[in-house]
Design an enzyme around this catalytic site. Structure first.
Site, PDB file in Angstrom:
ATOM      1  N   GLU A  34       5.989   0.904  12.236  1.00 49.44           N
ATOM      2  CA  GLU A  34       6.216   0.602  10.810  1.00 49.44           C
ATOM      3  C   GLU A  34       6.471  -0.881  10.618  1.00 49.44           C
ATOM      4  OE1 GLU A  34       5.034   2.374   8.342  1.00 49.44           O
ATOM      5  OE2 GLU A  34       6.324   4.049   8.903  1.00 49.44           O
ATOM      6  N   SER A  68      -7.981   9.508 -15.351  1.00 52.91           N
ATOM      7  CA  SER A  68      -7.261  10.167 -14.259  1.00 52.91           C
ATOM      8  C   SER A  68      -6.524  11.368 -14.809  1.00 52.91           C
ATOM      9  CB  SER A  68      -6.257   9.202 -13.628  1.00 52.91           C
ATOM     10  OG  SER A  68      -5.345   9.938 -12.836  1.00 52.91           O
ATOM     11  N   GLY A 122       5.016   5.997   0.079  1.00 50.76           N
ATOM     12  CA  GLY A 122       5.178   6.466   1.448  1.00 50.76           C
ATOM     13  C   GLY A 122       4.001   7.253   1.987  1.00 50.76           C
ATOM     14  N   SER A 125      -0.683   6.807  -1.624  1.00 52.45           N
ATOM     15  CA  SER A 125      -1.512   7.169  -2.778  1.00 52.45           C
ATOM     16  C   SER A 125      -2.334   5.971  -3.252  1.00 52.45           C
ATOM     17  CB  SER A 125      -0.647   7.714  -3.910  1.00 52.45           C
ATOM     18  OG  SER A 125       0.357   6.788  -4.241  1.00 52.45           O
ATOM     19  N   SER A 126      -1.791   4.758  -3.147  1.00 50.87           N
ATOM     20  CA  SER A 126      -2.536   3.591  -3.643  1.00 50.87           C
ATOM     21  C   SER A 126      -3.781   3.348  -2.792  1.00 50.87           C
ATOM     22  CB  SER A 126      -1.652   2.338  -3.662  1.00 50.87           C
ATOM     23  OG  SER A 126      -1.279   1.962  -2.361  1.00 50.87           O
ATOM     24  N   GLU A 158      -6.550  -4.217  -2.686  1.00 56.00           N
ATOM     25  CA  GLU A 158      -5.116  -3.973  -2.893  1.00 56.00           C
ATOM     26  C   GLU A 158      -4.309  -5.264  -2.843  1.00 56.00           C
ATOM     27  OE1 GLU A 158      -3.006  -0.512  -1.586  1.00 56.00           O
ATOM     28  OE2 GLU A 158      -4.859   0.307  -0.780  1.00 56.00           O
ATOM     29  N   ASP A 169      -3.291   1.529   6.256  1.00 58.36           N
ATOM     30  CA  ASP A 169      -3.568   2.706   5.423  1.00 58.36           C
ATOM     31  C   ASP A 169      -5.070   2.879   5.213  1.00 58.36           C
ATOM     32  OD1 ASP A 169      -0.889   2.523   5.310  1.00 58.36           O
ATOM     33  OD2 ASP A 169      -0.742   2.089   3.179  1.00 58.36           O
TER      34      ASP A 169
HETATM   35  P1  NG1 Z   1       3.026   2.270   2.033  1.00 56.38           P
HETATM   36  O1  NG1 Z   1       4.206   1.703   1.368  1.00 56.38           O
HETATM   37  O2  NG1 Z   1       3.285   3.592   2.605  1.00 56.38           O
HETATM   38  O3  NG1 Z   1       1.819   2.224   1.202  1.00 56.38           O
HETATM   39  C1  NG1 Z   1       2.885  -0.084   3.324  1.00 56.38           C
HETATM   40  C2  NG1 Z   1       1.590  -0.851   3.603  1.00 56.38           C
HETATM   41  C3  NG1 Z   1       1.114  -0.684   5.057  1.00 56.38           C
HETATM   42  C4  NG1 Z   1       2.231  -0.960   6.041  1.00 56.38           C
HETATM   43  C5  NG1 Z   1       3.477  -0.140   5.645  1.00 56.38           C
HETATM   44  C6  NG1 Z   1       4.675  -0.432   6.514  1.00 56.38           C
HETATM   45  C7  NG1 Z   1       0.176  -0.973   1.585  1.00 56.38           C
HETATM   46  C8  NG1 Z   1      -0.970  -0.394   0.849  1.00 56.38           C
HETATM   47  N1  NG1 Z   1       0.528  -0.362   2.730  1.00 56.38           N
HETATM   48  O4  NG1 Z   1       2.672   1.298   3.311  1.00 56.38           O
HETATM   49  O5  NG1 Z   1       0.007  -1.546   5.299  1.00 56.38           O
HETATM   50  O6  NG1 Z   1       2.537  -2.326   6.132  1.00 56.38           O
HETATM   51  O7  NG1 Z   1       3.866  -0.417   4.294  1.00 56.38           O
HETATM   52  O8  NG1 Z   1       4.400  -0.102   7.837  1.00 56.38           O
HETATM   53  O9  NG1 Z   1       0.733  -1.979   1.185  1.00 56.38           O
END
Ligand code: NG1
Length: 414
Positions: A34, A68, A122, A125-126, A158, A169
């Site tokens: 992470e 949506s 988490g 979804s984005s 993004e 992601d």
């Molecule tokens: P989340 O917050 O789950 O989308 C984000 C980043 C990842 C990674 C994690 C931390 C985006 C789209 N995703 O994930 O690339 O850095 O935080 O490990 O910003």
């Protein structure tokens, strides 16, 4: 999973004709690794059996109209001048369209989106939305993108929204294989599928606190991106290593002395003082695609580096534990990851701590926050027999929802 048949019917009702295709882009759960991706260090996520579906029909008018099922307000964007629009999800669409400016210019599209992914942070979804939109639009415009180029385009889209995402992601959402996690390396780039053994199940649980990537969470995330760059520049300077371009901890992670040197880093440091100390251009530290960073702001660089370097080692050990079927070891590493994120990276919350502790107490091998943190979801690894117990304990701790997720394949088009 969303059933594409009713989505097609709803599309026909809204737009007066059938969609040409539907892209299904899964969410993701990171098992371990992470806040390492933007440091150039490995991650070990799975794609899950919940997704965002994007139904598309190409048009010839250069206008993209998107609706949506999760939002009352439609987006209507002229491809020649994509603006940022009104709602957060419109901004992701605008980002994708900006990245696709050179693809099939002049063509437009009608789009209907539906998702069974929680939007509260988490579970990605984005990125499911960005990858789904990019896959659907390029296929509808006869210039299909897949695999790594698709992931890179979605990540760039993004970043235009203001979060300097590391790319995990989008890669797992495009490349995952059913029944497998995906080990992703960034320096140099490489991926490999890691089989999830029989007897291992995963549960995700909401902390009850939203962590959408706007405002405060975006700033907290970007502060960690810059903070780890400061740590990388200082460590490279102390170790006499030359780093070209943006300093990443991945460039020093393989050097044994780096882990010891971390404890000699200043507790906090600003980008400006680091640049002065290492005689480097401050832009290398603070430059972000679509956000400003105050170069005089101090970040806790020692603790950030300690988390990132230890987390990268845990990814290697966790991959070996998965391969060897050592679930107890995997769980231990997940717990250590959570503690490191809480103590050093300061991105857990009391509710995430509570739900992770409740799942461990209910018999999970281990549990940790997943994704960026600051709210959102936690993930637990457990035996299939313990799934119900773990879900009940999570719901009792925070009110839920909590559910099992199954390692699934990446984006598909039908
Ligand atoms: P989340 O917050 O789950 O989308 C984000 C980043 C990842 C990674 C994690 C931390 C985006 C789209 N995703 O994930 O690339 O850095 O935080 O490990 O910003």
């Amino acid at each position: 999973m969303i059933d594409p048949a009713p989505l097609r019917a709803a599309f026909s009702e809204r737009f007066g004709g059938a969609p040409a295709l539907v892209a299904t882009a899964p969410g993701r759960v990171n098992l371990i690794g992470e806040h390492t991706d933007y440091c150039g260090l490995p991650v070990l996520p799975i794609a899950i059996d919940r997704a965002t579906c994007v139904a598309v029909r190409p048009t010839g008018d250069g206008i993209v109209t998107a609706v949506s099922k999760q939002s009352p307000r439609e987006a209507r964007i002229a491809r020649r001048a994509p603006d940022r629009q009104h709602e957060p999800w419109h901004r992701y669409l605008a980002g994708v369209l900006e990245e696709l400016a050179a693809v099939a210019p002049g063509r437009g599209a009608d789009i209907l989106v539906d998702s069974d992914l929680p939007m509260s942070g988490g579970l990605s979804s984005s990125s499911a939305l960005s990858v789904g939109l990019a896959a659907a639009l390029t296929a509808a415009w006869d210039e299909p993108l897949s695999g790594e180029p698709l992931a890179q385009l979605a990540a760039a889209a993004e970043r235009r929204v203001g979060v300097e995402t590391g790319g995990m992601d989008q890669l797992v959402i495009t490349m995952a294989e059913p029944g497998h996690a995906l080990r992703i390396d960034f320096l140099p780039p490489a991926t490999r599928a890691v089989a999830i053994p029989e007897g291992l199940a995963f549960v995700v649980a909401a902390s009850g606190e939203d962590a959408p990537k706007g405002g405060a969470v975006r700033e907290a995330y970007n502060e960690r991106v810059v903070g780890t760059r400061i740590a990388a520049l200082m460590l490279a300077d102390m170790l006499g290593v030359d780093i070209e371009g943006t300093p990443l901890l991945g460039a020093v992670a393989g050097i044994d002395a780096a882990v010891v040197m971390v404890e000699e880093l200043p507790v906090t440091m600003s980008a400006r003082s680091a640049a002065n100390a290492a005689e480097a251009n401050v832009e290398r530290l603070v430059s972000l695609t679509a956000a400003h960073y105050d170069s005089s702001k101090k970040a806790p660089v020692r603790a950030y580096a300690r988390h990132v370097l230890s987390e990268a080692e845990r990814v290697d050990v966790a991959e070996a534990a998965l391969a060897g079927g050592d679930f107890a070891r995997l769980g231990e590493l997940m717990n250590q990851s959570h503690d490191s994120l809480r103590q050093d990276y300061k991105c857990s919350t009391p509710a995430l701590d509570r739900v992770a502790a409740a799942m461990r107490k209910a018999g999970a091998f281990g549990a940790r926050l997943t994704g960026a943190g600051f709210g959102g979801y936690a993930v637990a690894a457990c035996s299939p027999e313990a799934v119900e117990r773990v879900i009940e304990a999570a719901v009792a701790a925070t009110g839920g929802p909590a559910f099992r997720v199954v390692p699934s394949g990446g984006v598909s088009i039908e």
